[in-house]
Design an enzyme around this catalytic site. Structure first.
Site, PDB file in Angstrom:
ATOM      1  N   HIS A   1      -5.070   6.854  -4.565  1.00 27.32           N
ATOM      2  CA  HIS A   1      -4.973   8.143  -5.258  1.00 27.32           C
ATOM      3  C   HIS A   1      -5.927   9.179  -4.685  1.00 27.32           C
ATOM      4  O   HIS A   1      -5.703  10.376  -4.801  1.00 27.32           O
ATOM      5  CB  HIS A   1      -5.138   7.941  -6.764  1.00 27.32           C
ATOM      6  CG  HIS A   1      -3.932   7.269  -7.325  1.00 27.32           C
ATOM      7  ND1 HIS A   1      -3.857   5.920  -7.491  1.00 27.32           N
ATOM      8  CD2 HIS A   1      -2.713   7.773  -7.653  1.00 27.32           C
ATOM      9  CE1 HIS A   1      -2.649   5.606  -7.933  1.00 27.32           C
ATOM     10  NE2 HIS A   1      -1.936   6.700  -8.046  1.00 27.32           N
TER      11      HIS A   1
ATOM     12  N   GLU B   1       8.447   0.158  -9.174  1.00 28.48           N
ATOM     13  CA  GLU B   1       7.274  -0.012  -8.301  1.00 28.48           C
ATOM     14  C   GLU B   1       6.754  -1.446  -8.337  1.00 28.48           C
ATOM     15  O   GLU B   1       5.719  -1.750  -7.771  1.00 28.48           O
ATOM     16  CB  GLU B   1       6.174   1.000  -8.637  1.00 28.48           C
ATOM     17  CG  GLU B   1       5.819   1.121 -10.093  1.00 28.48           C
ATOM     18  CD  GLU B   1       4.827   2.236 -10.381  1.00 28.48           C
ATOM     19  OE1 GLU B   1       4.332   2.879  -9.450  1.00 28.48           O
ATOM     20  OE2 GLU B   1       4.533   2.443 -11.569  1.00 28.48           O
TER      21      GLU B   1
ATOM     22  N   CYS C   1       9.504   8.798  -5.407  1.00 27.25           N
ATOM     23  CA  CYS C   1       8.374   9.712  -5.629  1.00 27.25           C
ATOM     24  C   CYS C   1       7.084   9.167  -5.032  1.00 27.25           C
ATOM     25  O   CYS C   1       6.024   9.731  -5.217  1.00 27.25           O
ATOM     26  CB  CYS C   1       8.204  10.015  -7.118  1.00 27.25           C
ATOM     27  SG  CYS C   1       7.826   8.562  -8.096  1.00 27.25           S
TER      28      CYS C   1
HETATM   29  C1  PEP Z   1       3.833   5.004  -6.541  1.00 21.98           C
HETATM   30  O1  PEP Z   1       3.292   3.945  -6.889  1.00 21.98           O
HETATM   31  O2  PEP Z   1       4.518   5.121  -5.511  1.00 21.98           O
HETATM   32  C2  PEP Z   1       3.697   6.210  -7.376  1.00 21.98           C
HETATM   33  C3  PEP Z   1       4.364   7.305  -7.103  1.00 21.98           C
HETATM   34  O3  PEP Z   1       2.795   6.173  -8.408  1.00 21.98           O
HETATM   35  P1  PEP Z   1       1.213   6.284  -8.154  1.00 21.98           P
HETATM   36  O4  PEP Z   1       0.989   6.637  -6.722  1.00 21.98           O
HETATM   37  O5  PEP Z   1       0.682   7.308  -9.075  1.00 21.98           O
HETATM   38  O6  PEP Z   1       0.742   4.900  -8.489  1.00 21.98           O
HETATM   39 MG    MG Z   2       2.485   3.754  -8.849  1.00 21.39          MG
END
Ligand code: PEP
Ligand code: MG
Length: 529
Positions: free
Chosen positions: A185, A404, A475
């Site tokens: 993140h 995911e 996403c």
């Molecule tokens: C992912 O896991 O690809 C996602 C979009 O969620 P995050 O990156 O916030 O875990």
């Molecule tokens: Mg994720």
């Protein structure tokens, strides 16, 4: 001096002086007891005053909200109650001064947390003051991101998402970390802020350079002449006509990934057709207590406002692993990424989810954004059904889930029977498919989403969506890569959601390719070509 290589995570080049993020000293030891308790206690007030004076000076040089925050923190450092309690612990109990400050702050934090509301939100400030006074007493640099008086290249072992979210692109020329993975993140936030970044740079902390040249496209870092002028060069925006379609007219929605008002505005001005992922937890990375429904409503409405009349997928809180939210902290777990995170938090505390759904529904009504909700970390169709039912009970008409976890990809058909859409989170899907921590630079190559094993899971999702006649998007960060974006469309994905800077390059790549070419690229990629 040598060039170091890492993993490029946010494009652009920059050169400038290095600012090191000092690491926290940890809990100061209780021993040895000071020989002269009075002399030890007498060190505390001057240390607190020195911290306050430094914060006051920084506040004088800062503007707006940053100046206000610094002044508040300085006032806390001057508060005689904290120093007084720490002095008492030294003189009455023989605790060394740094530990006494640490313990005194813990007492204040407990009282503030118990008081709740605004006061509970001050806990983070008390901890900041505590760490600064402890560092002063130990004679080391205060931990955390330094206040930058000149534009600099920020160098850190690693950086928490909460620290990254607060970076100011006006003063942070680039970000380089020795650890960290491409889909962490921290990397995602750096991209959202448009700060060139390279992670997993081995040997970075031993480099000792005063200035660095950072290439966020090539993933390299090299020592630079500290007297050379500061430079920044961002990637040139691609030409995109704004159409969400392939050259032969196959429609693909090009959407923004957002987590703040600034992200929302950036996505809209980049031409996004809506938002495919609103990471609501990014609004609360620092919140010590659960925000009220009204507070959430206002925060979400501010982010949704630029999207009036367009679709936005709001993801419910994805707390846990590298995005811990203090108010949703689980019991300590040996493997947080495999523990109670994402929607799993809500099984024990459904009332938190229900309050968030109420706030989202109200914010949607306030702004006119066409809102759907989506749950993170869903593993089974039963979990998806449980979530969709609660969303509908809150008056939100469209509910989907993220794919995911590999089990969810394998159960995509059943999941689509109980939901309106799915969205593939390739960041976590890669992490769980390859058993490779997305935060760990050492396994960054395994988190490459172009690998056939991951694409085969996405192909299953595409087939299930086609069979159900329902949308399936991506996403995760894979959607932001123009080459992979074609492959994802070829696998049946109907929308791609990404950071604002990627919107034009991905949109342009699709308009230059036919659906048949995307499908051919997908077949090749599935076979490992
Ligand atoms: C992912 O896991 O690809 C996602 C979009 O969620 P995050 O990156 O916030 O875990
Ligand atoms: Mg994720």
């Amino acid at each position: 001096m040598s060039t170091l290589s890492g993993v490029a995570v946010s494009p652009g080049r920059a050169r400038g002086p290095v600012a090191r993020v000092a690491e926290a000293a940890g809990e100061p030891p209780r021993a040895p007891a000071p020989a002269d308790r009075d002399a030890e206690a007498a060190r505390i007030a001057p240390a607190a005053e020195a911290v306050a004076a430094r914060l006051d000076a920084l506040a004088a040089a800062a503007h707006g909200e940053a100046a206000d925050i610094l002044l508040t923190t300085a006032a806390m450092a001057k508060d005689p109650a904290l120093a007084g309690e720490a002095e008492r612990l030294v003189t009455a109990e023989g605790v060394p001064a740094p530990r006494a400050v640490f313990d005194a702050a813990a007492g204040f934090s407990r009282s503030l947390t118990a008081a709740g509301g605004y006061l509970a939100e001050r806990v983070r400030d008390i901890q900041d003051v505590r760490d600064r006074i402890v560092a002063e007493l130990l004679g080391v640099a205060p931990p955390g991101v330094p206040q930058l008086s000149t534009p600099s290249v920020l160098v850190a072992r690693d950086l928490a998402p909460a620290d990254t979210a607060g970076l100011d692109p006006a003063t942070v020329l680039a970000l380089v970390t020795e650890q960290g993975g491409p889909t962490s993140h921290t990397a995602i936030l750096a991209r959202a802020l448009g700060i060139p970044a390279v992670v997993a740079v081995r040997g970075l902390l031993d480099l000792g350079a005063e200035a660095l040249l950072v290439d966020g496209d090539a993933g390299t870092v090299e020592p630079a002449d500290p007297r050379a002028p500061v430079v920044t060069a961002s990637r040139r925006a691609a030409e995109w006509n704004g159409t969400g379609a392939t050259a032969d007219g196959h429609r693909v929605a090009i959407l923004g990934n957002i987590g703040s008002v600034a992200d929302a505005r950036a996505a809209v001005s980049a031409g996004a057709h809506g938002a495919g992922l609103f990471r609501t937890e990014f609004c609360y990375l620092d919140a010590p207590a659960e925000p009220s429904v009204d507070e959430q409503r206002a925060a979400y409405a501010a982010v949704l406002e630029p999207f009036a009349g367009t679709p936005v997928v709001v993801r419910t809180l994805d707390a846990g692993a590298d995005k811990p939210l203090p108010f949703l902290a689980p019991e300590p777990e040996p493997n947080p990424a495999l523990g109670v995170r994402g929607l799993r938090v809500a099984y024990d505390r459904p009332e938190v989810l229900d309050r968030q759904l109420d706030a989202i529904a109200a914010a949607a009504a306030d702004t006119g954004a066409v809102v759907s909700v989506m749950a993170p970390m869903v593993a089974t169709a039963a979990e998806a059904a449980w979530f969709a039912e609660r969303a509908r009970a809150a008056g939100i008409g469209r509910a989907g889930v993220m794919i995911e976890v590999p089990a969810a990809a394998l159960a995509a058909r059943e999941i689509l029977e109980v939901t309106d859409f799915v969205s593939v989170g390739t960041n976590d899907l890669a992490q769980y498919t390859f058993a490779a921590d997305r935060q760990l630079g050492a396994v960054a190559a395994l988190n490459d989403p172009g690998q056939p094993a991951l694409l085969r899971l996405i192909a299953l999702v595409g087939e299930a969506a086609r069979a159900a006649g329902k949308p399936a998007g991506v996403c995760g960060e894979a959607a932001a890569d123009p080459r992979l974006a074609r492959v994802l469309v070829g696998l049946g994905m109907t929308s791609l959601s990404m950071n604002a800077a990627a919107i034009a390059p991905v949109g342009a790549a699709l308009t230059a390719t036919t659906l048949a070419e995307c499908e051919a690229a997908a077949r090749l990629a599935l076979a490992g070509g």
